[in-house]
Scaffold this active site. Structure first.
Site: not given
Length: 682
Positions: A67, A181
């Site tokens: 991603h 993250c």
């Protein structure tokens, strides 16, 4: 918007997208591009590949979720592939066969990211994964995904405060967790749901999770935190407002461990809650972390010191880059004699009183090649750059201390760095004062103090006492030896000539090309940029050698992909089309995809070329007044011909070396892929 998140054109079932991560991501990016949702395949694939090189996105269940955010993406998009041949995305279950590419616009709002996070959370559900593996058509995949992302969120009742805890709930250990993250899109929410689902299936733990991602994150109440028996930090970045959890037993790890081993982490948190000697979140109310995110005290001191120094370097680099480039622009506009009179020109003249060719500097007339507005503008730019460069030692020291002690360490770290400059200890003193300030502030932060004084600790007492101790140590004990060490280093650099300078260039070239942006590369860059603050020619020679050697790997690999295309994978061939531009800009990370895919052939080849460039740059006496920018700061490099010759020689050597390595020691995987492509073409 939601119904268009994925379409049948963005789905590939039982596809063969190659044998490595780069190839799969490039194929998925091509699907996105073909639907008109991305203006450029490379512009989407490269950020996702770079993110993958930092930490694999493989998760339990044979799933991967590469991603990224990208300027080339026009709307939030999902592309899905069910692979006939699994590919290693560094997941815990081996090769991934289900791969989602999450492509988000660079400026996408929270609604976009909220939709994407729902998908990430669904990937920890076994029934959803099983359906992805078994459905027959692209339309069924689309329906599965849209059902997930369009599902209404059920609101979870908040955990009761400590005084509200039901009597029958006494056996359950209360745990609060934070997940985060770097991109805040996928792993943040997957970790949260993996922990939550595991906790829901157990009777011995009551869990509340706070996600610190990119979409609609709500902080848990202070009452919930106060009621908690233990804390889990599953993050790859810093925990925001970590001081809220001060005093709680803590378990820390990277975010992927919470996805892969949620049960183990919950067991560890329960054990910590019942262990009076368990490590606790450092500091008092209002303080900040004593450790960077990650493994915390489970790491050895050597690793923690290395991380702290890298933190200091990362915060220092913007000062160096801004200051160094402004100094270079000052030379460009005002001439190279600017260094001798910038202060007098910048302070004694103005737009309505521009200087002529002769300016009085320290009581004597000095003649400049330029005059008027250009001379004045050059002086102003130079003065601004000098101001920025004046902060680099203090910033290095301050943020090293911050890495250990959080916000209470910043002030004493900056004070120690400023003292280092005053005493002539330079960046060596900054390293020492940063570590000292961090250790001392962290130690004071662990003191047991009455509640009434606790609020004063982080803002007054810790900075005051730490600054006092660091100042006394520097002035009374450490300052003179460190200043002598720094003076000796400068004298050694200034005296370098001939073979000794060439040897240093070789060493710097090897370091810059060893890990392409990693700790060794950063150590060489720190050595060069810290020396720029002295302004001597030897330091500028080192800066030129470091910048030139750092440019070699991306350009050399780009050249190699053009010369011998068949030795590289399709994804590497695509990377080669843009790597040369990254190299010209002094972005060594442009070579990471090549090195990650084939380190044993690529890295030694790049190191050989880097050593050649470093040796030649030092032999030619090339200097760089700018710390970054590559070929685009040519005006700050002298002689430019020496820089270009050194760079070209290293590029050719590395390109030839990597081609020879791949030719004489073939990569069997690449050969198999090439043979398959040839048979298909035939």
């Amino acid at each position: 918007m939601t119904t268009d998140l994925i379409t049948r054109d963005l789905v590939a079932l039982d596809a063969d997208f190659g044998y490595n991560v780069e190839s799969v991501i490039t194929h998925l990016a091509t699907l996105v591009h073909n639907t008109g949702r991305a203006s450029d395949v490379e512009g989407l694939a490269q950020p996702a590949i770079k993110r993958e090189s930092q930490a694999g996105t493989g998760v339990p269940g044979g799933v991967a979720i590469p991603h990224c955010r990208s300027e080339v993406v026009s709307e939030p998009t999902l592309a899905f592939a069910r692979l006939s041949r699994g590919v290693d995305f560094s997941g815990p279950d081996g090769d991934a066969h289900l791969v989602f590419l999450i492509a988000a616009p660079a400026g996408g709002g929270k609604e976009h990211l909220r939709i994407l996070s729902k998908l990430a959370r669904a990937l920890v559900k076994k029934d959803f994964l099983e359906a992805l593996r078994t459905v027959k058509t692209e339309d069924e995949i689309v329906k599965l995904v849209l059902d997930v992302v369009n599902a209404k969120k059920t609101k979870k009742a908040p955990a009761p405060a400590a005084e509200e805890k039901p009597a029958g709930d006494s056996k359950a250990t209360r745990v609060v967790a934070v997940t985060a993250c770097p991109t805040g899109i996928a792993h943040t929410y997957m970790a949260a749901d993996a922990l939550t689902q595991t906790a829901d299936a157990r009777d011995d733990v009551d869990l509340t999770v706070e996600t610190q991602g990119s979409s609609n994150n709500e902080s848990m109440s202070q009452a919930t935190i106060a009621a908690a028996d233990a804390v889990i930090f599953a993050t790859d970045v810093g925990v925001r407002d970590r001081e809220r959890f001060a005093g709680k037993p803590v378990i820390e790890s990277g975010v992927k461990r919470a996805i892969n081993e949620p049960g183990v982490m919950l067991d560890e948190a329960i054990a910590a809650a019942h262990n009076p000697n368990a490590r606790k979140v450092a500091g008092t109310a209002g303080s900040a972390p004593a450790e960077a995110a990650g493994e915390g005290e489970s790491l050895g001191w050597g690793k923690r010191i290395q991380q702290a120094i890298m933190t200091g370097v990362s915060y220092m680099v913007p000062f160096v880059a801004a200051g160094g480039l402004l100094l270079a622009l000052g030379f460009l506009f005002g001439g190279y004699d600017m260094a001798n009179g910038w202060q007098a020109i910048a302070t004694n003249y103005s737009l309505t009183n521009l200087p002529g060719h002769q300016v009085e500097v320290d009581g004597a007339l000095m003649t400049f090649d330029r005059a008027g507005f250009m001379l004045y503008l050059g002086a102003v730019l130079f003065a601004t750059g000098q101001a920025a460069m004046g902060f680099i030692v203090a910033a290095l020291s301050g943020y090293i201390a911050f890495a250990f002690a959080g916000r209470p360490g910043i002030a004493p770290g900056f004070v120690g760095g400023a003292i280092s400059v005053t005493l002539g200890a330079g960046f060596i003193g900054g390293l020492v004062t940063g570590l000292l300030a961090g250790f001392i502030a962290m130690w004071i932060g662990k003191w047991k103090v009455p509640r009434w004084i606790g609020s004063l600790m982080p803002v007054v007492i810790i900075p005051l006492l730490t600054s006092l101790v660091v100042g006394l140590l520097m002035f009374l004990l450490l300052g003179a030896p460190l200043a002598n060490l720094m003076a000796g280093l400068q004298n050694w650099l200034s005296s370098m000539s001939g073979s000794s300078a060439v040897l240093l260039g070789i060493i710097l070239g090897l370091m810059m090309c060893f890990d392409l942006g990693g700790p060794v590369n950063k150590a060489a860059y720190l050595f060069a940029t810290a020396g720029l603050s002295t302004g001597d020619e030897a330091s500028m020679q080192i800066m030129a050698a470091v910048m030139a050697t750092g440019m070699v790997p991306p350009i050399a690999l780009s050249l190699a992909t053009f010369v011998r295309k068949n030795l590289f994978t399709p994804a590497e061939q695509e990377n080669g089309k843009s790597a040369w531009l990254l190299g010209l800009s002094f972005v060594s990370e442009g070579a990471i995809p090549f090195a990650a895919a084939d380190p044993l052939r690529v890295i030694p080849s790049m190191m050989v070329g880097g050593a050649v460039t470093g040796a030649l740059s030092m032999a030619f006496g090339v200097i760089s007044r700018a710390p970054h920018g590559g070929i685009f700061v040519f005006f700050a490099i002298d002689p430019i011909w020496g820089f270009l010759v050194s760079l070209a020689a290293g590029i050719v050597v590395s390109a030839v070396a990597v081609i020879a390595m791949k030719q004489l020691w073939p990569n069997k995987t690449i050969e198999a892929a090439a043979a398959k492509e040839s048979s298909v073409a035939a």
